[in-house]
Design a protein around this motif. Structure first.
Motif, PDB file in Angstrom:
ATOM      1  N   ARG A  46       0.809  -1.215   0.000  1.00  8.98           N
ATOM      2  CA  ARG A  46       0.000   0.000   0.000  1.00  8.98           C
ATOM      3  C   ARG A  46       0.842   1.265   0.000  1.00  8.98           C
ATOM      4  O   ARG A  46       0.598   2.179  -0.770  1.00  8.98           O
ATOM      5  CB  ARG A  46      -0.930  -0.010   1.216  1.00  8.98           C
ATOM      6  N   SER A  47       1.870   1.324   0.871  1.00  8.09           N
ATOM      7  CA  SER A  47       2.601   2.585   0.955  1.00  8.09           C
ATOM      8  C   SER A  47       4.031   2.463   1.485  1.00  8.09           C
ATOM      9  O   SER A  47       4.728   3.478   1.577  1.00  8.09           O
ATOM     10  CB  SER A  47       1.835   3.554   1.877  1.00  8.09           C
ATOM     11  N   ASN A  48       4.479   1.253   1.815  1.00  3.50           N
ATOM     12  CA  ASN A  48       5.800   1.104   2.426  1.00  3.50           C
ATOM     13  C   ASN A  48       6.891   1.001   1.353  1.00  3.50           C
ATOM     14  O   ASN A  48       7.312  -0.084   0.954  1.00  3.50           O
ATOM     15  CB  ASN A  48       5.816  -0.131   3.332  1.00  3.50           C
ATOM     16  N   ASP A  53      11.800  -1.391  -1.631  1.00  2.00           N
ATOM     17  CA  ASP A  53      13.179  -1.186  -2.080  1.00  2.00           C
ATOM     18  C   ASP A  53      14.114  -2.235  -1.482  1.00  2.00           C
ATOM     19  O   ASP A  53      15.036  -2.727  -2.142  1.00  2.00           O
ATOM     20  CB  ASP A  53      13.661   0.220  -1.707  1.00  2.00           C
ATOM     21  N   GLU A  54      13.858  -2.593  -0.244  1.00  2.00           N
ATOM     22  CA  GLU A  54      14.649  -3.626   0.417  1.00  2.00           C
ATOM     23  C   GLU A  54      14.504  -4.966  -0.305  1.00  2.00           C
ATOM     24  O   GLU A  54      15.481  -5.680  -0.545  1.00  2.00           O
ATOM     25  CB  GLU A  54      14.195  -3.759   1.871  1.00  2.00           C
ATOM     26  N   HIS A  65       5.719   1.592  -7.154  1.00  2.00           N
ATOM     27  CA  HIS A  65       5.337   2.577  -6.144  1.00  2.00           C
ATOM     28  C   HIS A  65       4.152   3.428  -6.607  1.00  2.00           C
ATOM     29  O   HIS A  65       3.330   3.834  -5.799  1.00  2.00           O
ATOM     30  CB  HIS A  65       6.515   3.500  -5.828  1.00  2.00           C
ATOM     31  N   ASN A  66       4.085   3.685  -7.886  1.00  2.00           N
ATOM     32  CA  ASN A  66       3.053   4.563  -8.441  1.00  2.00           C
ATOM     33  C   ASN A  66       1.721   3.830  -8.558  1.00  2.00           C
ATOM     34  O   ASN A  66       1.648   2.700  -9.054  1.00  2.00           O
ATOM     35  CB  ASN A  66       3.503   5.064  -9.814  1.00  2.00           C
ATOM     36  N   ASP A  67       0.648   4.467  -8.109  1.00  2.00           N
ATOM     37  CA  ASP A  67      -0.670   3.821  -8.101  1.00  2.00           C
ATOM     38  C   ASP A  67      -1.133   3.425  -9.499  1.00  2.00           C
ATOM     39  O   ASP A  67      -1.672   2.325  -9.697  1.00  2.00           O
ATOM     40  CB  ASP A  67      -1.708   4.738  -7.454  1.00  2.00           C
ATOM     41  N   ARG A 289     -12.630   0.451   1.329  1.00  2.00           N
ATOM     42  CA  ARG A 289     -11.762   1.606   1.557  1.00  2.00           C
ATOM     43  C   ARG A 289     -11.046   1.908   0.252  1.00  2.00           C
ATOM     44  O   ARG A 289     -10.753   1.032  -0.535  1.00  2.00           O
ATOM     45  CB  ARG A 289     -10.741   1.290   2.663  1.00  2.00           C
ATOM     46  N   GLU A 290     -10.721   3.139   0.059  1.00  2.00           N
ATOM     47  CA  GLU A 290     -10.106   3.554  -1.211  1.00  2.00           C
ATOM     48  C   GLU A 290      -8.633   3.875  -1.089  1.00  2.00           C
ATOM     49  O   GLU A 290      -8.029   4.439  -1.965  1.00  2.00           O
ATOM     50  CB  GLU A 290     -10.850   4.781  -1.753  1.00  2.00           C
ATOM     51  N   GLU A 291      -8.030   3.499   0.059  1.00  2.00           N
ATOM     52  CA  GLU A 291      -6.665   3.967   0.299  1.00  2.00           C
ATOM     53  C   GLU A 291      -5.614   2.986  -0.180  1.00  2.00           C
ATOM     54  O   GLU A 291      -4.431   3.302  -0.165  1.00  2.00           O
ATOM     55  CB  GLU A 291      -6.481   4.237   1.794  1.00  2.00           C
ATOM     56  N   TYR A 292      -5.986   1.747  -0.546  1.00  2.00           N
ATOM     57  CA  TYR A 292      -4.957   0.769  -0.915  1.00  2.00           C
ATOM     58  C   TYR A 292      -4.341   1.133  -2.252  1.00  2.00           C
ATOM     59  O   TYR A 292      -5.061   1.464  -3.182  1.00  2.00           O
ATOM     60  CB  TYR A 292      -5.557  -0.645  -0.964  1.00  2.00           C
TER      61      TYR A 292
END
Length: 292
Positions: A46-48, A53-54, A65-67, A289-292
């Motif tokens: 979602r956002s980490n 990158d790890e 990373h880009n939605d 929810r719309e945040e994922y």
């Protein structure tokens, strides 16, 4: 690129929708055993960004990373592995619904999330494989339970089997048995680790060094498991062979029985299965929810 890297068992691109410990365990196993090339695996969360990158640095996988790029990848990936946290699953699956095509395979590694619930959230009879691997998949010694929806083609079924057979053993069961399987093998390593913690603590209290306790405990657990595997004998039979009447081992087992060890382990397995069902039921009730 060396020749061995080109001869992978799975030639399709696999996208892990979620990048936690279980996803990493499977990815590491797949790459280590050359089932899939690192560049044919994508991972997203979602956002980490730091976590992604790890993983890219460790395994050479693709990350997004880009939605917009995430959705484009999911739209075209032949195999999508649902590996997000259960609380994020409902929103994430609903977001997949409008972009999927009929020939895409969904593999779920989310405890308690049924095939019926996934298809309901998608609003379509998508091909879904429900799996429950454990973290020993990292070293090729995993134990994975799986159930398959009727929509899977023969090729898709083989893809699922190849993925998880490459990182351990696979047991296919009816879906209503998957929760109890979770209680045994999915969460089972934690029970063994807990037992090992206690054995090492006992040794330290008795005067051994931590390193001595670690080495002795690891070899004891490893040897016991291999004895069951190699001899084909029941654990109860092997236990009896090392338990002399009125001996030290019998005294130790009697102490375990004072705490109802046998039934406590059974209760733990069943509680794990029950909790898995509870989490699955809760997912049906989670609002979008719309945040994922």
């Amino acid at each position: 690129m060396c020749e061995s890297q080109t001869k992978t068992l799975i030639q399709q691109h696999i996208t892990f929708y979620g990048a936690g410990a279980m996803a990493e365990a499977v990815v590491r196993g797949l790459i280590a055993r050359q089932v899939v090339r690192p560049q044919d695996i994508s991972m997203m969360n979602r956002s980490n960004v730091k976590r992604l990158d790890e993983l890219q640095q460790k395994y050479g996988v693709q990350v997004q990373h880009n939605d917009d790029a995430k959705m484009e990848l999911l739209k075209h990936s032949p195999v999508i592995v649902l590996a997000m946290k259960p609380k994020e699953a409902s929103a994430a699956i609903k977001k997949l619904a409008p972009i999927l095509s009929d020939d895409q395979l969904i593999i779920s590694m989310i405890a308690g999330l049924t095939i019926r619930t996934i298809q309901s959230l998608l609003g379509r009879p998508q091909a879904v494989a429900r799996t429950m691997p454990n973290t020993s998949s990292t070293i090729g010694l995993g134990a994975t339970g799986l159930s398959l929806s009727k929509e899977l083609t023969a090729e898709q079924r083989q893809t699922v089997l190849t993925m998880f057979e490459a990182v351990g053993t696979v047991t296919e069961v009816e879906e209503d048995k998957l929760e109890i399987l979770t209680g045994i093998s999915g969460s089972g390593p934690a029970y063994i680790y807990y037992m090992m913690e206690a054995m090492m603590a006992a040794g330290i209290r008795g005067g051994l060094t931590p390193d001595q306790c670690r080495e002795l405990t690891i070899q004891t657990v490893l040897g016991a498991a291999r004895m069951v595997q190699k001899t084909g004998e029941a654990p109860s039979a092997l236990r009896a062979k090392v338990t002399s009447p009125n001996g030290a081992t019998q005294a130790a087992l009697e102490k375990l029985d004072e705490g109802d060890f046998f039934e406590t382990v059974i209760s733990a397995v069943h509680r794990c299965a029950e909790r898995s069902r509870e989490m699955g039921a809760a997912l049906v009730e989670v609002p979008s929810r719309e945040e994922y």
